[in-house]
Design a protein around this motif. Structure first.
Motif, PDB file in Angstrom:
ATOM      1  N   SER A   1       0.828  -1.217   0.000  1.00 26.89           N
ATOM      2  CA  SER A   1       0.000   0.000   0.000  1.00 26.89           C
ATOM      3  C   SER A   1       0.855   1.256   0.000  1.00 26.89           C
ATOM      4  O   SER A   1       0.604   2.200  -0.768  1.00 26.89           O
ATOM      5  N   SER A   2       1.877   1.279   0.843  1.00 28.71           N
ATOM      6  CA  SER A   2       2.735   2.462   0.887  1.00 28.71           C
ATOM      7  C   SER A   2       3.532   2.608  -0.400  1.00 28.71           C
ATOM      8  O   SER A   2       3.776   3.735  -0.870  1.00 28.71           O
TER       9      SER A   2
ATOM     10  N   LEU B   1       4.659   5.303  -5.636  1.00 26.18           N
ATOM     11  CA  LEU B   1       4.756   5.265  -7.091  1.00 26.18           C
ATOM     12  C   LEU B   1       3.799   6.256  -7.741  1.00 26.18           C
ATOM     13  O   LEU B   1       4.142   6.909  -8.732  1.00 26.18           O
ATOM     14  N   ALA B   2       2.596   6.359  -7.202  1.00 29.10           N
ATOM     15  CA  ALA B   2       1.599   7.262  -7.789  1.00 29.10           C
ATOM     16  C   ALA B   2       2.045   8.722  -7.731  1.00 29.10           C
ATOM     17  O   ALA B   2       1.685   9.523  -8.601  1.00 29.10           O
ATOM     18  N   GLU B   3       2.838   9.069  -6.720  1.00 31.35           N
ATOM     19  CA  GLU B   3       3.271  10.456  -6.557  1.00 31.35           C
ATOM     20  C   GLU B   3       4.528  10.793  -7.353  1.00 31.35           C
ATOM     21  O   GLU B   3       4.871  11.962  -7.500  1.00 31.35           O
ATOM     22  N   LEU B   4       5.197   9.778  -7.882  1.00 29.77           N
ATOM     23  CA  LEU B   4       6.444  10.007  -8.606  1.00 29.77           C
ATOM     24  C   LEU B   4       6.191  10.416 -10.054  1.00 29.77           C
ATOM     25  O   LEU B   4       5.162  10.042 -10.638  1.00 29.77           O
ATOM     26  N   PRO B   5       7.124  11.141 -10.675  1.00 30.18           N
ATOM     27  CA  PRO B   5       7.045  11.364 -12.123  1.00 30.18           C
ATOM     28  C   PRO B   5       7.079  10.020 -12.848  1.00 30.18           C
ATOM     29  O   PRO B   5       7.728   9.063 -12.386  1.00 30.18           O
ATOM     30  N   ALA B   6       6.394   9.941 -13.966  1.00 29.70           N
ATOM     31  CA  ALA B   6       6.282   8.671 -14.692  1.00 29.70           C
ATOM     32  C   ALA B   6       7.645   8.056 -14.992  1.00 29.70           C
ATOM     33  O   ALA B   6       7.824   6.827 -14.913  1.00 29.70           O
ATOM     34  N   GLY B   7       8.629   8.868 -15.306  1.00 33.11           N
ATOM     35  CA  GLY B   7       9.942   8.358 -15.678  1.00 33.11           C
ATOM     36  C   GLY B   7      10.730   7.752 -14.540  1.00 33.11           C
ATOM     37  O   GLY B   7      11.744   7.074 -14.768  1.00 33.11           O
TER      38      GLY B   7
ATOM     39  N   LEU C   1      10.279   1.028  -8.399  1.00 31.87           N
ATOM     40  CA  LEU C   1       9.645  -0.269  -8.195  1.00 31.87           C
ATOM     41  C   LEU C   1      10.705  -1.369  -8.109  1.00 31.87           C
ATOM     42  O   LEU C   1      10.647  -2.247  -7.232  1.00 31.87           O
ATOM     43  N   ARG C   2      11.685  -1.331  -8.976  1.00 36.26           N
ATOM     44  CA  ARG C   2      12.776  -2.320  -8.917  1.00 36.26           C
ATOM     45  C   ARG C   2      13.513  -2.247  -7.578  1.00 36.26           C
ATOM     46  O   ARG C   2      13.808  -3.281  -6.953  1.00 36.26           O
ATOM     47  N   ILE C   3      13.813  -1.035  -7.147  1.00 40.31           N
ATOM     48  CA  ILE C   3      14.551  -0.854  -5.887  1.00 40.31           C
ATOM     49  C   ILE C   3      13.751  -1.379  -4.706  1.00 40.31           C
ATOM     50  O   ILE C   3      14.289  -2.065  -3.823  1.00 40.31           O
ATOM     51  N   ARG C   4      12.464  -1.081  -4.668  1.00 40.95           N
ATOM     52  CA  ARG C   4      11.639  -1.551  -3.547  1.00 40.95           C
ATOM     53  C   ARG C   4      11.542  -3.077  -3.526  1.00 40.95           C
ATOM     54  O   ARG C   4      11.573  -3.696  -2.451  1.00 40.95           O
TER      55      ARG C   4
END
Length: 271
Positions: free
Chosen positions: A117-118, A123-129, A135-138
């Motif tokens: 959830s977090s 991700l939703a708040e980040l710039p698309a690029g 996501l890979r890092i998480r």
């Protein structure tokens, strides 16, 4: 180590961020021997599988089950989605349970991955690029925190061999390679993964066939011959059984996703 090689070494395959453009449409999943994490960054996801509909912000999906067709996701207009393919071993480590408890229709991710959830909000708040890299890092961070479970080694090793051999190895040969009897291999794969070696081999062959359709094959007859099928009719039966469609029907639905790959003349695919 650079991010992408580190992901591959950890069992993280394709990672993508996409946004559907156009009217709502159904997207039929391709059979695969990988597990998946799919995250909706806007409206909740809607996944139909085995006569039921799952609506959630994020879904963890396992392996296809015998007797069922692949799940269908409804793609909504302007709906950004994050997708991560994970090896069966990596997903097992993340969720801390056998994949036999998670089928291709998926479960609500919050139930097995409390940190999702977090991550969705981040991700939703980040710039698309930036979303794919984060996501890979998480995922790498979570895998590094997870312990290594050796109880499924035989099943996971056999699954790797089935995929590497594109479903062509016999059950006896697979059993020899993992130092089990054929009967014991069937038992450990069913208990750990929810599938037998024979069914996993069927999935691997169809996964190979779909890949060949997008990478230079000139007809379904060629795809069938190069993917371990007796003939084109055999391939058509497997498409119907595992995907609830025909090869030509699937190409009509998903051909737009093969952009950038070599595509043959339409006539060759209609035979």
């Amino acid at each position: 180590m650079e991010l992408r090689p580190a992901c591959r070494a950890a069992g993280i395959g394709v990672v993508s961020i996409s946004e559907h453009v156009g009217p709502a449409r159904a997207h039929r999943a391709v059979p695969t021997l990988s597990a998946r994490l799919v995250v909706g960054l806007g409206a909740p996801l809607e996944v139909d599988y085995d006569g039921q509909t799952l609506r959630t912000q994020a879904v963890v999906a396992g392996l296809l089950r015998p007797g069922l067709a692949t799940p269908v996701t409804t793609l909504l207009p302007r709906q950004p989605t994050a997708y991560a393919e994970l090896s069966a071993s990596a997903m097992r480590r993340l969720i801390g349970m056998p994949l036999s408890e998670v089928d291709a229709g998926g479960v609500i991710a919050d139930a097995v991955l409390p940190w999702v959830s977090s991550m969705c909000e981040e991700l939703a708040e980040l710039p698309a690029g930036r979303r794919e890299a984060v996501l890979r890092i998480r995922l790498l961070d979570q895998l590094n925190r997870a312990g290594y479970d050796t109880t499924a080694d035989h099943a996971l090793r056999a699954l790797d061999l089935i995929r590497a051999g594109r479903g062509t190895a016999s059950v006896d040969d697979l059993a020899d390679d993992v130092h089990l009897s054929a009967r014991r291999l069937r038992e450990v794969m069913r208990r750990s993964l929810g599938v037998t070696p024979k069914f996993a081999s069927r999935v691997a062959r169809l996964e190979c066939a779909v890949h060949r359709a997008g990478t230079g094959a000139t007809s379904w007859a060629q795809v069938a011959a190069e993917s371990g099928y007796h003939d084109q009719s055999h391939l058509v039966r497997e498409f119907r059984d595992l995907m609830n469609t025909t090869p030509t029907g699937w190409l009509a639905e998903e051909g737009r996703n093969l952009q950038g790959r070599q595509r043959p003349a339409r006539r060759a695919w209609e035979r």
